[in-house]
Write an enzyme that holds these catalytic residues in place. Sequence first.
Site, short mmCIF file in Angstrom:
data_model
loop_
_atom_site.label_atom_id
_atom_site.label_comp_id
_atom_site.label_asym_id
_atom_site.label_seq_id
_atom_site.Cartn_x
_atom_site.Cartn_y
_atom_site.Cartn_z
CE LYS A 61 -3.49 -1.33 -0.53
NZ LYS A 61 -3.85 -2.23 -1.61
CG HIS A 112 4.22 -5.97 -1.22
ND1 HIS A 112 4.59 -4.80 -1.55
CD2 HIS A 112 3.31 -6.26 -1.67
CE1 HIS A 112 3.54 -4.35 -2.26
NE2 HIS A 112 2.54 -5.16 -2.22
NE ARG A 134 0.17 6.37 0.63
CZ ARG A 134 -1.27 6.11 0.39
NH1 ARG A 134 -1.36 4.57 0.25
NH2 ARG A 134 -2.30 7.01 0.45
CB SER A 142 -3.85 1.99 2.05
OG SER A 142 -4.08 1.65 0.82
CG PHE A 235 -5.69 8.60 -7.64
CD1 PHE A 235 -5.27 7.25 -7.15
CD2 PHE A 235 -7.07 8.84 -7.66
CE1 PHE A 235 -6.31 6.13 -6.59
CE2 PHE A 235 -8.20 8.06 -6.84
CZ PHE A 235 -7.65 6.58 -6.42
N GLY A 262 -6.11 7.29 -3.08
CA GLY A 262 -4.72 8.22 -3.67
C GLY A 262 -4.27 9.63 -3.10
S1 PPS Z 1 -0.59 -3.12 -3.17
O1 PPS Z 1 -1.72 -3.99 -3.52
O2 PPS Z 1 0.21 -3.18 -1.90
O3 PPS Z 1 0.48 -3.41 -4.29
O4 PPS Z 1 -0.77 -1.47 -3.18
P1 PPS Z 1 -0.07 -0.31 -3.84
O5 PPS Z 1 -0.06 -0.20 -5.19
O6 PPS Z 1 1.30 -0.13 -2.92
O7 PPS Z 1 -0.84 0.97 -3.09
C1 PPS Z 1 -2.31 1.24 -3.31
C2 PPS Z 1 -2.22 2.75 -2.80
O8 PPS Z 1 -1.70 3.46 -3.86
C3 PPS Z 1 -2.59 4.67 -4.20
N1 PPS Z 1 -2.41 4.75 -5.64
C4 PPS Z 1 -1.99 6.04 -6.21
N2 PPS Z 1 -1.86 7.05 -5.35
C5 PPS Z 1 -1.72 8.25 -6.51
N3 PPS Z 1 -1.39 8.30 -7.51
C6 PPS Z 1 -1.42 7.11 -8.45
N4 PPS Z 1 -1.45 7.09 -9.69
C7 PPS Z 1 -1.83 5.80 -7.48
N5 PPS Z 1 -2.14 4.61 -7.91
C8 PPS Z 1 -2.50 4.13 -6.80
C9 PPS Z 1 -3.88 3.56 -3.84
O9 PPS Z 1 -4.95 4.64 -4.33
C10 PPS Z 1 -3.90 2.95 -2.69
O10 PPS Z 1 -3.81 3.98 -1.72
P2 PPS Z 1 -5.36 4.36 -1.04
O11 PPS Z 1 -4.95 5.53 0.23
O12 PPS Z 1 -5.90 3.16 -0.53
O13 PPS Z 1 -6.12 5.04 -2.06
#
Ligand code: PPS
Length: 297
Positions: A61, A112, A134, A142, A235, A262
């Site tokens: 996440k 991970h 993060r 998340s 996002f 995001g």
């Molecule tokens: S995982 O399943 O562990 O691989 O998830 P991961 O991709 O590491 O993290 C998911 C969170 O990243 C946010 N996200 C983004 N934030 C900003 N910009 C972009 N483009 C973007 N793409 C994915 C996603 O919304 C998840 O965070 P939260 O806070 O839950 O929205």
Amino acid sequence: MDMEKFGELMKAKEPGPWPEFEGIRYPPAPPFREKGVEKALQDILHFQSRESDLLICTYPKSGTHWIFEIINMLLRNKTELDTQCKVSTMIEFISDFTVLDKLESPRLLNSHCLFNYLPKKHIENGCKIIHMIRNPKDVCVSLYYQFKKHPFVDFKGSWDDFFEIWMSDKGFYGSWYNYEKEMEKAEKLYPGMILTCYYEKMKKDSTTEIKRLADFLGIQCTESTLKDIAYATSFQNMQQHNMHKLDSSKELDGKGFIYRKGEIGDWKNHFTVAQNERFEEQYTERFKDSTYKLTFE
Ligand code: PPS
């Protein structure tokens, strides 16, 4: 791996006890279920890396899908989102590594797993690692939604229940502190091999951060391409176009947990004052010596 097949494998089993090894819980991905965690981790350690491999390393996440798309665009010199889902090159989710043999170099892999469980050969070859970090309050929130919405996790608890799981290091892949401290140690041990990107900096000034990433990868990029990549990986754009990629939770309510919100600071909508105090106390104690400087808003 073919995404449909992967989805079927995940669906094939009822939610069961979470795979566990050395006190760390892992997601119910096929290799962990089929081979057992110890064997699956051993296989990763002995993975046949290529000298050109790139590895994205993140605690769950932390923005893995996001940075995966950014790097893919830099490598392909394109500004379209990839047709592959990042889970197709997530090493601990792959039962048979020969599927990765077919990929052209440079392969963009991701994991991970703790630094100590990454492919030995990748480290010995001095291959590049891109690490995204993060702020842990937003990671915690998340992850809560992933637990809540992922049908194979089968978590029926409340936010308060999940908060306690986090505080006792019982989420997937173990403690956030442990993961990040191991990565920080590795960064010192192998200077120049690991680039750490901050989710919050990427969010606030994507173009500058993408340029830093391009420089690390030795890729020339015009200012205009950098801006196009920042736009394509925003996002909103990724949420709109990538929902079709494996995100089983979207079946529940049309929204997934991968592209949920995001934002920076969503923790404020979840933490009570008392929870925030407890979190702060733990963070200050366990992260006091870290050189990683995180922002929470
Ligand atoms: S995982 O399943 O562990 O691989 O998830 P991961 O991709 O590491 O993290 C998911 C969170 O990243 C946010 N996200 C983004 N934030 C900003 N910009 C972009 N483009 C973007 N793409 C994915 C996603 O919304 C998840 O965070 P939260 O806070 O839950 O929205």
